[in-house]
Scaffold this motif. Structure first.
Motif: not given
Length: 222
Positions: A66-77
């Protein structure tokens, strides 16, 4: 020589998921309101026979993914300058539908302007559901969640299972179909994200996140 006594059997660990049947909406709401259940995920499907799934706090694997997905989404946006609001594990429930749940992650993207100037979200008061919800499923499934998301009108659900990230897009018929790309976050490289998360034990997280940002950063020459 005297025989050593057998050690007492270890108690079985408590089940992470419990599914109850015949639960009423009022009982679901009462359980959701209990302070001791603040960190417990409750999934309720009244039309399916009053099914209630009680999911205890998640283990380290679930939290790590969950932490990784949240950070990948944050960085992408951030790299793509996409306005987005993350609302965590927002409780999405509607009495008229007799359904409710909490996602692992959820975001407002295309419908974000409808929440302008407000922090609180209330589906019962007519606010739209999140545009993107993420489910990290690392244990056996309980109550089927996609029909609940469909009834609530969530346009897109990402499901992480078996080291694979799958996008489900809601069609005009109200049902989900698997898609190879995201409609809410256009250009998000689904397969690349899954591959990077699979490598999370191989390198420091900041190195992998830097690699991700380089991969998703728009080409300024285009």
């Amino acid at each position: 020589m005297p025989q050593l006594a057998e050690p007492p059997p270890r108690p079985a660990p408590p089940a992470r998921r419990t599914v109850l049947r015949g639960v009423t909406w009022a009982e679901y709401v009462a359980l959701r309101a209990k302070p001791e259940n603040e960190h417990v995920k409750l999934t309720y499907d009244g039309p399916a026979g009053g099914l209630l799934e009680i999911e205890m706090p998640n283990g380290p694997l679930h939290e790590n993914v969950s932490w990784w997905l949240a950070n990948l989404i944050l960085a992408f946006t951030e790299e793509r300058r996409i306005p987005v609001r993350g609302v965590g594990s927002l409780t999405q429930s509607r009495e008229d539908l007799q359904r409710g749940l909490e996602s692992d992650l959820c975001y407002y993207v295309s419908s974000l302007p409808k929440l302008e100037g407000r922090d609180a979200v209330d589906l019962e008061a007519g606010d739209p559901p999140p545009d993107l919800c993420v489910e990290v499923d690392v244990t056996s499934p309980g109550v089927r969640k996609l029909p609940i998301y469909a009834a609530l009108g969530v346009p897109e659900v990402w499901v992480w299972a078996n080291d694979t990230l799958t996008v489900h897009r809601r069609g005009d018929d109200g049902a989900y179909a698997v898609s190879g790309k995201s409609g809410e976050l256009p250009g998000f490289p689904i397969a690349t994200a899954a591959a990077l998360i699979a490598r999370r034990a191989e390198a420091e997280h900041f190195a992998l996140l830097a690699e991700w940002r380089t991969a998703v950063r728009p080409d300024e020459n285009q």
